[in-house]
Design an enzyme around this catalytic site. Structure first.
Site, PDB file in Angstrom:
ATOM      1  CB  SER A  10     -20.032  19.486   6.137  1.00 14.47           C
ATOM      2  OG  SER A  10     -19.120  20.707   5.416  1.00 14.47           O
TER       3      SER A  10
ATOM      4  CE  LYS B 291     -21.853  23.564   4.303  1.00 16.20           C
ATOM      5  NZ  LYS B 291     -21.286  22.368   5.696  1.00 16.20           N
TER       6      LYS B 291
END
Length: 800
Positions: free
Chosen positions: A646, A689
């Site tokens: 990611s 996030k």
């Protein structure tokens, strides 16, 4: 520069309109029967429970959060209620092989009747036998037999005595037996007088004594035979009296159980055993039959289904070998271990015979021999009770070996998907025995229709947990939280364990507020409290960043430096954390060094992401020549393992910045993975996030345009917390969706990335033009260094 607009608040959080819920509180909603969105698993369970062919047992697999055991049990109990009750199982003494108790199967409820009948039979033996042996008839007949044999014994001795008396010889009885001696006038001669007799007379007497001695010896030798005959007659009398006393009860039992041939055979064997042990049943000195002998006739009702309503559904929470197949208990008697048929105990496979057995596969695999014992029963269809010590050959002492019991049971294993796939791969027997796979859905579709079904499910959970009813705001907030748990605006989590916990806590806070109804505020309070309790490490991480211990910039610009985002999972709690990613670039041979991998802190997926981004750069900027680049990329201040791809979008951007020497905005954090064509792909934990960088920015000062760059494919996965929603609505915090690396570069640099024209060149003042020129310069430097080393001629090529 692409015109990428930040997401609106309706795009980062999908609300559940309260007006779409047609009720005031969940108290008015009917409980939900079948689970929402689990049609696949229900169909599989219906098929697996219905088919009776060999090997079609079920394996129910799914995530741990789903209450699989409760759902499976409810389903099976509902189905089993319409099925017939299985037979009773009994163990009885085997009169021909005492070490191998016999098994008897009876219709449900008949086991109790047989046990009661045999208990009555034992009482009949205990009282009736004593009465028989104390009766006048028995005493009279016994006396007649004894008198008869006494007369027969005395008759032979009397005849010898009379013959001896007629010959002038006395038959004398002594403590040592019988002896013969000469006599005169009825008196035994003294030795001196006997010596004075003439020789011929002494010889005549001695010959007669020898003859009588021979007859006496023959008569004495007949005495053991007479005594044996006496014992035989006494035994016949005892057997006759026993049969007389018990003949009626035994006949009644046989008539009552004439429909069960196994019981009739057992009763016949019991009667013969009573006859054979008539002497032992009489006992000593009228004390009655010994208890050990009477216990042989007691029935061990192993499984009693007299009160069963339908087929059994058994859940074995401790599936050891013994708890599955049964065991034999022992007692210490006179310093030695003792056992009998009454000490045989059933296993869950006996109890579930004719029905369903639910097992947690992880627990089965964790106990020695449990898995192998279960497979052996499923293959053979018989349960053999044997201790682990005997199976392993650790003991050689003799014990009972009960007859195997045929069973017909549907075994339902419940476990995680990983265990299913591991067993399927490593155990060749597994797929032969568990042919039906019932796989729970992790998430269910979210729609207006599913909102009402979910509300009914929440109502059922509230009743189960004795939580006050939920109003519409509470249900709406729970639905929104379910989407957050599913990481998808279009899905709802099927993890009812977490939902149950949140409901329970919300009910507590409603009680603290003296409210009889749970509202959305109470649900939000419960969620906040759960996060607060588990947030110690998150708080410590934010504090380290705020104090500058961990370096993360939220303002300004910097070359070859960017904020990447990762997710930390701690039990059920996870949170996002920004990390500084830096890169270096210089002329070289086309190698991009992943420092995390070099020091063995990077996982394989992270390493794969770095290799992909390096090939993307090579294919874009040096498609027909060698890439002259030596670069490195690293997560700064990272001291633990890193995995996942990611961060590959952030790593790509920071590496291109290092090459082009173009600064990147530090107010933006980046997450997303990249493929070899520069397309940005979705990642997990997107809401956490975003929230992680938001918290860092908010603690660093007033929000003034910071934000996060996310993959466009992740937009529908966003379900951010209320504080982020407010900042997005106010425009102080922005979330930008991107589809390509060029989109992200435009946002981070303020420059257009630029596309190749027909001549294969990027536009002037574009970011990609700066990268291409720098790589071309790297190529010239690399060739010059090569000529200086080799003393060769300049190459006409212009490799990058």
């Amino acid at each position: 520069m692409p015109d990428i607009k930040p997401l609106g608040v309706e795009q980062v959080y999908r609300r559940c309109p309260e007006e779409s819920l047609d009720f005031e509180t969940t108290e008015t909603l009917e409980p939900l029967g079948d689970p929402v969105g689990q049609d696949r698993v229900l169909q599989a369970m219906r098929f697996g429970a219905g088919i009776r062919n060999h090997g079609f047992n079920l394996f129910v697999l799914g995530p741990r959060g789903v209450d699989r055991h409760a759902l499976v049990r409810r389903f099976l109990e509902k189905r089993a209620a319409g099925e017939s009750a299985p037979p009773d199982l009994c163990y009885v003494y085997n009169f021909s092989e005492p070490d191998a108790p016999s098994a008897i199967r009876l219709s449900a409820g008949d086991g109790r009747s047989l046990r009661r009948d045999m208990d009555g039979f034992i009482e009949e033996l205990r009282t009736g036998v004593a009465a028989v042996f104390e009766s006048e008839e028995y005493q009279s007949r016994m006396q007649d037999i004894q008198d008869e044999f006494e007369q027969r014994q005395q008759k032979g001795l009397s005849e010898i005595g009379e013959e001896a008396s007629e010959s002038g010889i006395a038959l004398i009885s002594t403590p040592g037996g019988f002896t013969l001696a000469p006599m005169r006038d009825g008196e035994v001669l003294e030795p001196d007088d006997y010596e004075k007799l003439p020789d011929d007379e002494r010889k005549k007497i001695e010959d007669k004594i020898a003859e009588l001695q021979k007859k006496l010896q023959q008569e004495i030798q007949r005495i053991p035979a007479l005594r044996k005959e006496l014992r035989h007659r006494v035994r016949e009398l005892n057997e006759e009296m026993i049969l007389f006393a018990l003949g009626g009860p035994v006949r009644e039992l046989k008539d009552h159980w004439s429909h069960e041939p196994e019981v009739v055979r057992y009763l016949d064997a019991a009667r013969e055993h009573v006859v054979e042990n008539a002497e032992a049943l009489r006992g000593r000195r009228g004390s009655g039959p010994p208890e050990e002998l009477l216990e042989r006739f007691r029935v061990n009702l192993l499984v009693d289904n007299a009160e069963a309503e339908g087929a059994p559904v058994i859940y074995e929470d401790l599936p050891t070998h013994h708890h599955l197949v049964g065991w034999i208990e022992h007692q210490m008697r006179n310093g030695a271990l003792y056992t009998d048929v009454s000490m045989i105990r059933p296993g869950s496979l006996h109890k579930a015979n004719g029905g369903y057995l639910i097992l947690d596969v992880r627990r089965v695999l964790s106990h020695p021999m449990a898995w192998e014992s279960l497979k052996r029963v499923l293959f053979s269809g018989n349960v053999r009770i044997e201790s682990l010590e005997r199976l392993y050959g650790l003991v050689s002492t003799s014990s009972l070996q009960p007859e195997n019991i045929p069973v017909s049971v549907k075994v339902v294993l419940v476990g995680e998907r990983l265990l299913y796939y591991m067993l399927a791969h490593y155990d060749p027997d597994f797929l032969e025995l568990f042919k039906v796979e019932a796989d729970f859905e992790d998430d269910i579709d979210r729609s207006d229709e599913s909102h009402m079904l979910y509300a009914r499910m929440l109502a059922s959970l509230a009743r189960q947990t004795e939580t006050p009813p939920l109003d519409r705001s509470a249900v709406a907030r729970m639905i929104e939280h379910a989407s957050r748990l599913a990481d998808d605006q279009r899905k709802l989590t099927a993890d009812d364990r977490v939902l149950r916990d949140v409901l329970t806590e919300a009910g507590y806070w409603a009680g603290e507020a003296s409210s009889g109804v749970v509202s959305g505020e109470h649900v939000q309070h419960a969620i906040d409290e759960r996060n607060q309790r588990a947030g110690r490490l998150r708080q410590a991480s934010l504090e380290q960043i705020e104090r500058g211990t961990v370096m993360v910039s939220t303002r300004g610009e910097a070359v070859a430096q960017l904020n990447g985002l990762s997710v930390i999972q701690l039990g059920d709690f996870r949170f996002g954390r920004p990390s500084r990613i830096t890169a270096t670039a210089r002329p070289g041979n086309g190698q991009v060094v992943d420092i995390e991998r070099e020091v063995e802190l990077g996982g394989p997926i992270h390493s794969k992401g770095v290799l992909i981004l390096s090939r993307f750069i090579a294919s874009r900027f040096a498609p027909d020549s060698e890439l002259s680049l030596s670069a490195s990329v690293v997560f700064e201040q990272s001291y633990g393992g890193i995995d996942g791809d990611s961060a590959s979008l952030a790593e790509t951007c920071v590496l291109l910045s290092a090459i082009a020497r173009v600064p990147l905005r530090q107010s933006l954090a980046v997450t997303g993975s990249v493929n070899q064509h520069g397309q940005v792909q979705a990642v997990g934990g997107i809401s956490e996030k975003v929230e992680g960088f938001f918290d860092v920015c908010r603690r660093a000062g007033e929000l003034d345009g910071q934000g996060v760059i996310v993959p466009a494919a992740n937009v529908e996965h966003l379900m951010v917390k209320p504080a982020v929603q407010e900042a997005v609505s106010a425009g102080t915090f922005r979330i930008y969706p991107v589809e390509t690396v060029d989109d992200a570069i435009g946002l981070l640099t303020g420059m257009a990335a630029g596309d190749l024209d027909d001549e294969g060149r990027y536009p002037e003042d574009s970011f990609n033009r700066r990268v291409a020129e720098r790589l071309r310069e790297f190529g010239r430097i690399a060739r010059k260094s090569g000529r200086d080393r080799d003393g060769g001629q300049e190459d006409d090529g212009e490799g990058i």
